[in-house]
Enzyme design. Structure first.
Site, mmCIF file in Angstrom:
data_model
loop_
_atom_site.group_PDB
_atom_site.id
_atom_site.type_symbol
_atom_site.label_atom_id
_atom_site.label_comp_id
_atom_site.label_asym_id
_atom_site.label_seq_id
_atom_site.Cartn_x
_atom_site.Cartn_y
_atom_site.Cartn_z
ATOM 1 N N TYR A 386 31.867 -55.907 44.139
ATOM 2 C CA TYR A 386 33.013 -55.383 43.431
ATOM 3 C C TYR A 386 33.956 -54.688 44.252
ATOM 4 C CZ TYR A 386 30.468 -50.504 43.373
ATOM 5 O OH TYR A 386 30.102 -49.644 43.439
ATOM 6 N N GLU A 387 35.196 -54.675 43.551
ATOM 7 C CA GLU A 387 36.616 -54.258 44.501
ATOM 8 C C GLU A 387 36.884 -55.436 45.422
ATOM 9 O OE1 GLU A 387 38.227 -51.162 43.943
ATOM 10 O OE2 GLU A 387 36.778 -51.641 42.358
#
Ligand SMILES: Cc1cc2nc3c(=O)[nH]c(=O)nc-3n(C[C@H](O)[C@H](O)[C@H](O)COP(=O)(O)OP(=O)(O)OC[C@H]3O[C@@H](n4cnc5c(N)ncnc54)[C@H](O)[C@@H]3O)c2cc1C
Length: 410
Positions: A386-387
């Site tokens: 994620y990110e």
């Protein structure tokens, strides 16, 4: 001047985080891993009260304003690392300033910051979340965003589907929070048409449709949301009206990127908390079996195991320094895209390597549920996803170093 020491002013906050990590997180870590989707209310309410007393702990401005801008991001790095050392899934259940608040801070006007973030300082714990990813738009976002926002008088009408929203259920169902939804006001303009909108909990036409069952971070909810004729006030578009008028300007899209500059080092700090927890436990269990690490020896006289442990320490500490640099640049309002992506890439690698190797080195002790090592191994991988995945952050690092545009290197 850069200082990598913990500033005295934040020591008490970090000591509190350590106490919470040891006494409120570790004892229930296994329970909330095994009971996915059970909400850890005791932790949430305690954190809400404690963080309010400390002046805000997430990405929301609280009393921290008075301490000056330098403190807040450094403090977040130390607190995040410590709470993730306690339990990363529970850390993701910390109220009062998540990814939605980060987007409001990065792209909102002062009036919007006050309007949307003041609720985090209220009596009840409140969550916020960030919805960029869609079934057809992950790494390729925001160019591929299909959720639309059409202006109708004083309102926007949102239609589309968003997936993989961290704390989406807590923001929209379990608390009076909000979701920052990225939607296009001009599909032909591709990424330049994408803008952030705040959808508040309880808004008709915004519905949580699914909760994911996950490999790790199981204490944290990951939701899908459908927007079906969802009407929100015109003023809920983050940023000045100028970002609406200039449909082909990339200003709105840049808000998403600015959010990531702030949140990627936070994810790095979180990953390093898991990695430190693992390395400490590994050394403790080795010591119980009579294996001491002889740090002072020349490398050539060390055992292979000793060399591996020393290498893990180096990976951990060097990545922590890089993360602190990215946070320090945030506090100093200096551009930090390079350090933010570098720290995220490194921390994602380091946590996966350390947790995997610990499970291997300890054999059955690492693989069974007797200890939390197998859980940390499962919790580690998300930091590389994620990110922005490891691959996407590597592309950003390369573009920054080579001074290439997105079109020249993709
Ligand atoms: C638990 C969890 C929580 C999440 N929370 C949020 C959230 O709160 N808000 C939100 O908006 N999103 C969230 N996400 C989504 C996450 O950010 C995306 O999963 C991620 O951006 C990758 O997108 P994707 O899954 O569509 O993979 P894809 O984009 O389909 O990528 C698949 C693979 O291809 C690689 N790849 C893609 N393009 C390239 C390229 N150009 N060069 C090299 N490799 C490439 C990727 O690195 C990846 O390994 C979450 C995801 C998970 C699993």
């Amino acid at each position: 001047m850069i200082s990598f020491e913990m500033p005295e002013k934040i020591e008490h906050a970090v000591v509190l985080a350590e106490t919470i990590a040891e006494n409120m997180m570790r004892p229930v870590s296994r329970h909330f891993d095994e009971n996915e989707h059970e909400i850890p209310w005791d932790y949430i309410e305690f954190m809400h009260t404690s963080l309010k007393a400390l002046g805000g702990g997430g990405l929301t401005p609280g009393k921290e304003k008075k301490e000056g801008p330098r403190i807040s991001f450094q403090r977040m790095a130390f607190q995040t690392e410590m709470l993730s050392w306690g339990d990363v899934g529970l850390w993701l259940c910390t109220p009062g300033g998540g990814l939605g608040a980060a987007a409001v801070n990065a792209a909102g006007t002062d009036e919007q910051k006050e309007r949307f973030l003041a609720r985090h300082r209220g009596e009840k714990p409140v969550f916020d979340a960030f919805a960029l990813t869609e079934p057809h738009a992950g790494s390729a976002m925001p160019a591929e965003v299909r959720t639309t926002a059409v202006r109708d008088g004083d309102e926007w009408v949102l239609n589309g589907e968003k997936i993989f929203i961290t704390a989406g259920h807590k923001a929209l169902v379990d608390s009076q929070g909000f979701l920052v939804v990225w939607a296009t006001i001009d599909p032909e303009a591709r990424r330049a048409g994408v803008r952030p909108f705040v959808v508040e909990a309880g808004t008709p036409g915004c519905k949580v449709t699914k909760l994911e069952h996950k490999l790790g971070i199981r204490a944290s909810d990951t939701a899908s949301v459908v927007l079906d004729g969802c009407r929100i006030p015109f003023e809920n578009l983050l940023g000045s009206p100028e970002v609406v008028q200039k449909k082909k300007s990339e200003k709105g899209f840049k808000g998403a990127m600015a959010t990531f500059d702030a949140t990627r080092p936070v994810v790095a700090a979180s990953a390093l908390g898991i990695a430190r927890a693992t390395l400490e436990k590994l050394k403790e269990l080795l010591a119980e079996r009579g294996v001491e690490i002889r740090y002072g020896l020349p490398r050539s006289r060390m055992t292979n195991l000793e060399r591996e442990i020393v290498d893990m320490e180096v990976m951990l500490r060097s990545t922590w320094l890089l993360t602190l640099k990215a946070m320090w640049q945030m506090d100093e309002r200096k551009p930090n895209t390079l350090a933010a992506s570098m720290s995220k890439v490194r921390a994602g690698d380091v946590v996966v390597k350390i947790t995997q190797r610990a499970v291997e080195l300890l054999g059955p002790l690492g693989y069974t549920r007797e200890y939390l090592l197998e859980k940390w191994f499962r919790d580690a991988k998300i930091n590389d996803l994620y990110e922005g995945t490891g691959q996407i952050n590597r592309l950003i690092v390369a573009r920054q170093i080579l001074d290439y545009t997105r079109h020249e290197l993709s």
